[in-house]
Design an enzyme around this catalytic site. Sequence first.
Site, PDB file in Angstrom:
ATOM      1  N   ALA A   1     120.806  76.694  48.734  1.00 44.10           N
ATOM      2  CA  ALA A   1     120.123  75.406  48.804  1.00 44.10           C
ATOM      3  C   ALA A   1     119.884  75.068  50.268  1.00 44.10           C
ATOM      4  O   ALA A   1     120.576  75.583  51.156  1.00 44.10           O
ATOM      5  CB  ALA A   1     120.966  74.331  48.124  1.00 44.10           C
TER       6      ALA A   1
ATOM      7  N   GLU B   1     129.738  78.164  49.781  1.00 44.68           N
ATOM      8  CA  GLU B   1     129.750  76.697  49.871  1.00 44.68           C
ATOM      9  C   GLU B   1     131.034  76.151  50.478  1.00 44.68           C
ATOM     10  O   GLU B   1     131.036  75.117  51.150  1.00 44.68           O
ATOM     11  CB  GLU B   1     129.542  76.077  48.482  1.00 44.68           C
ATOM     12  CG  GLU B   1     128.114  76.186  47.944  1.00 44.68           C
ATOM     13  CD  GLU B   1     127.842  77.454  47.162  1.00 44.68           C
ATOM     14  OE1 GLU B   1     128.627  78.423  47.254  1.00 44.68           O
ATOM     15  OE2 GLU B   1     126.835  77.468  46.435  1.00 44.68           O
TER      16      GLU B   1
ATOM     17  N   GLY C   1     123.250  78.741  46.240  1.00 49.70           N
ATOM     18  CA  GLY C   1     122.247  78.507  45.205  1.00 49.70           C
ATOM     19  C   GLY C   1     121.384  79.728  44.926  1.00 49.70           C
ATOM     20  O   GLY C   1     120.853  79.881  43.827  1.00 49.70           O
TER      21      GLY C   1
ATOM     22  N   GLU D   1     123.372  81.693  42.533  1.00 53.35           N
ATOM     23  CA  GLU D   1     123.357  80.961  41.261  1.00 53.35           C
ATOM     24  C   GLU D   1     122.015  81.117  40.546  1.00 53.35           C
ATOM     25  O   GLU D   1     121.965  81.278  39.325  1.00 53.35           O
ATOM     26  CB  GLU D   1     123.673  79.479  41.520  1.00 53.35           C
ATOM     27  CG  GLU D   1     125.110  79.285  41.988  1.00 53.35           C
ATOM     28  CD  GLU D   1     125.398  77.869  42.469  1.00 53.35           C
ATOM     29  OE1 GLU D   1     124.629  77.349  43.308  1.00 53.35           O
ATOM     30  OE2 GLU D   1     126.378  77.272  41.985  1.00 53.35           O
TER      31      GLU D   1
HETATM   32  C1  HXC Z   1     118.553  76.001  55.342  1.00 56.45           C
HETATM   33  C2  HXC Z   1     118.736  78.103  56.202  1.00 56.45           C
HETATM   34  C3  HXC Z   1     119.630  78.465  55.163  1.00 56.45           C
HETATM   35  C4  HXC Z   1     119.956  77.477  54.190  1.00 56.45           C
HETATM   36  C5  HXC Z   1     119.359  80.156  56.457  1.00 56.45           C
HETATM   37  N1  HXC Z   1     118.591  79.199  56.968  1.00 56.45           N
HETATM   38  N2  HXC Z   1     119.990  79.747  55.365  1.00 56.45           N
HETATM   39  N3  HXC Z   1     118.205  76.892  56.269  1.00 56.45           N
HETATM   40  N4  HXC Z   1     119.384  76.265  54.318  1.00 56.45           N
HETATM   41  N5  HXC Z   1     120.764  77.745  53.166  1.00 56.45           N
HETATM   42  C6  HXC Z   1     117.742  79.247  58.163  1.00 56.45           C
HETATM   43  C7  HXC Z   1     118.568  79.272  59.429  1.00 56.45           C
HETATM   44  O1  HXC Z   1     118.944  77.970  59.779  1.00 56.45           O
HETATM   45  C8  HXC Z   1     117.586  79.857  60.404  1.00 56.45           C
HETATM   46  O2  HXC Z   1     116.676  78.860  60.804  1.00 56.45           O
HETATM   47  C9  HXC Z   1     116.831  80.870  59.558  1.00 56.45           C
HETATM   48  O3  HXC Z   1     117.025  80.461  58.196  1.00 56.45           O
HETATM   49  C10 HXC Z   1     117.370  82.267  59.719  1.00 56.45           C
HETATM   50  O4  HXC Z   1     118.754  82.248  59.488  1.00 56.45           O
HETATM   51  P1  HXC Z   1     119.822  82.865  60.531  1.00 56.45           P
HETATM   52  O5  HXC Z   1     121.114  82.194  60.254  1.00 56.45           O
HETATM   53  O6  HXC Z   1     119.303  82.810  61.912  1.00 56.45           O
HETATM   54  O7  HXC Z   1     119.847  84.396  60.062  1.00 56.45           O
HETATM   55  P2  HXC Z   1     121.065  85.415  60.142  1.00 56.45           P
HETATM   56  O8  HXC Z   1     121.780  85.283  61.455  1.00 56.45           O
HETATM   57  O9  HXC Z   1     120.488  86.730  59.757  1.00 56.45           O
HETATM   58  O10 HXC Z   1     122.096  84.930  59.010  1.00 56.45           O
HETATM   59  C11 HXC Z   1     121.711  84.953  57.653  1.00 56.45           C
HETATM   60  C12 HXC Z   1     122.726  84.152  56.784  1.00 56.45           C
HETATM   61  C13 HXC Z   1     122.876  82.734  57.381  1.00 56.45           C
HETATM   62  C14 HXC Z   1     124.095  84.857  56.791  1.00 56.45           C
HETATM   63  C15 HXC Z   1     122.176  84.118  55.382  1.00 56.45           C
HETATM   64  O11 HXC Z   1     121.563  82.168  57.551  1.00 56.45           O
HETATM   65  C16 HXC Z   1     123.670  81.818  56.525  1.00 56.45           C
HETATM   66  O12 HXC Z   1     124.887  81.863  56.488  1.00 56.45           O
HETATM   67  N6  HXC Z   1     122.964  80.902  55.814  1.00 56.45           N
HETATM   68  C17 HXC Z   1     123.611  79.864  55.020  1.00 56.45           C
HETATM   69  C18 HXC Z   1     124.133  80.435  53.738  1.00 56.45           C
HETATM   70  C19 HXC Z   1     124.813  79.348  52.889  1.00 56.45           C
HETATM   71  O13 HXC Z   1     125.758  78.701  53.352  1.00 56.45           O
HETATM   72  N7  HXC Z   1     124.340  79.152  51.679  1.00 56.45           N
HETATM   73  C20 HXC Z   1     124.882  78.163  50.775  1.00 56.45           C
HETATM   74  C21 HXC Z   1     124.188  76.861  50.972  1.00 56.45           C
HETATM   75  S1  HXC Z   1     124.906  75.591  49.946  1.00 56.45           S
HETATM   76  P3  HXC Z   1     116.246  78.695  62.333  1.00 56.45           P
HETATM   77  O14 HXC Z   1     115.356  77.482  62.301  1.00 56.45           O
HETATM   78  O15 HXC Z   1     117.491  78.530  63.121  1.00 56.45           O
HETATM   79  O16 HXC Z   1     115.507  79.959  62.635  1.00 56.45           O
HETATM   80  C22 HXC Z   1     124.265  75.857  48.431  1.00 56.45           C
HETATM   81  C23 HXC Z   1     124.671  74.868  47.374  1.00 56.45           C
HETATM   82  C24 HXC Z   1     124.045  75.215  46.080  1.00 56.45           C
HETATM   83  O17 HXC Z   1     123.543  76.746  48.199  1.00 56.45           O
HETATM   84  C25 HXC Z   1     123.870  74.010  45.257  1.00 56.45           C
HETATM   85  C26 HXC Z   1     122.960  74.303  44.105  1.00 56.45           C
HETATM   86  C27 HXC Z   1     122.370  73.089  43.488  1.00 56.45           C
END
Ligand code: HXC
Length: 261
Positions: free
Chosen positions: A68, A135, A112, A115
Site C-alpha cells: 500500500a 508492515e 499489500g 496480499e
Molecule cells: C510508497 C513506495 C513504496 C510504498 C516503494 N516506494 N515502496 N512508495 N509506498 N509501499 C517508492 C520509494 O519511496 C521510492 O520512491 C521508489 O518507490 C523506489 O523505491 P526504493 O526504496 O528506492 O527501491 P529499493 O531501494 O530497490 O527498495 C525496494 C523496497 C523498498 C525494498 C521494495 O522500496 C521498500 O521497502 N518499500 C516498502 C515496502 C513496504 O513496507 N510495504 C508495505 C507497505 S504497508 P522515491 O520517490 O524515493 O524514488 C502495506 C499495508 C497493506 O502494504 C494494507 C492493505 C490494505
Amino acid sequence: SANTTPELITVTTEGRVGIVTLNRPKQLNALNDQLMTELGTALKAFDADDAIGCMVITGSEKAFAAGADIGAMATYSFTDVYKGDYITRNWETIRSVRKPVIAAVSGFALGGGCELAMMCDFIIAADNAKFGQPEIKLGIIPGAGGTQRLPRAVGKAKAMDLVLTGRMMDATEAERAGLVSRVVPLEKLMEETLGAALMICEYSLISVMAAKESVNRAFESGLADGVMFERRLFHALFATEDQKEGMDAFVNKRKAAFKHR
Ligand code: HXC
C-alpha cells in the site's frame, strides 16, 4: 471513475485472457486508492465480458507491488481510516470475481502487494520474486488478509516468522512453502502464465467457475460441509451440455468443443 481510461494500470487481452498490468513504476506499483479502484473496475468488466475466460494480474520486472502507498497512509488518523474504511475499502472487489484470476509475480510482492497476490486464485512466480509482510517495520500489521491468507497458504510457523520479523522470502522458499504454484525464469513468466490462462479458457466456464467456488469453500467450512458443497456442484454439472460434450469427446477420441466458454 468507472468510465475513464485507467492511469495506473494497463488493460489488455490475449485471446480470451484479460490482463491487468499494474503500472506505477516509479513507486514500485505502490497500491493507492486510485490504482485499487481502477483494478477493481477492470476485473469486474472482464468478469462480465463473455469474450473473457480467465484473468491475469501482473506488475513490472522489479515489482509486482511494493505494498500500500506509505506516503498516502503516513498522516492518516484512526478516525480517518475507521470512518472512511480507508486503504482497505476497495480491496475486496477481487473477491467477488467468479472467473479465475492468476497472479504473475516478478520482483517485490510486499505488504499489500503480497496480499493482493494471495487474493488471486494462484500465483506463478518469476525466479526473482520476493514475498513479505513488512508492515511490522512501519508500526502496523497487514490489513488486507495477510495474517489470514498467509497462514492458510504456508502454515503458522512461516506465517508468524514473516509477519513478526518482516523479512522477505524468495521464490524458492515461497514455492517450497506452498505460497506459489510454480517458479519459472523471469523471461518465461508471462509465457508460462498465459499458457495456464489460455488452457483454462479452453474448458467449460461453468465447470471452471464451479471448481474455483468449490476450492474456495475449503477455506470457509469444515470438511463434511465442504465435501457436501462439492458433491452438490459435482452432481449439478451433469445437467450441463458441456458435461455431455466433454465425455462424448473423450469416448470418441476427439477434442472437446465446449459451448459455454
Ligand atoms: C510508497 C513506495 C513504496 C510504498 C516503494 N516506494 N515502496 N512508495 N509506498 N509501499 C517508492 C520509494 O519511496 C521510492 O520512491 C521508489 O518507490 C523506489 O523505491 P526504493 O526504496 O528506492 O527501491 P529499493 O531501494 O530497490 O527498495 C525496494 C523496497 C523498498 C525494498 C521494495 O522500496 C521498500 O521497502 N518499500 C516498502 C515496502 C513496504 O513496507 N510495504 C508495505 C507497505 S504497508 P522515491 O520517490 O524515493 O524514488 C502495506 C499495508 C497493506 O502494504 C494494507 C492493505 C490494505
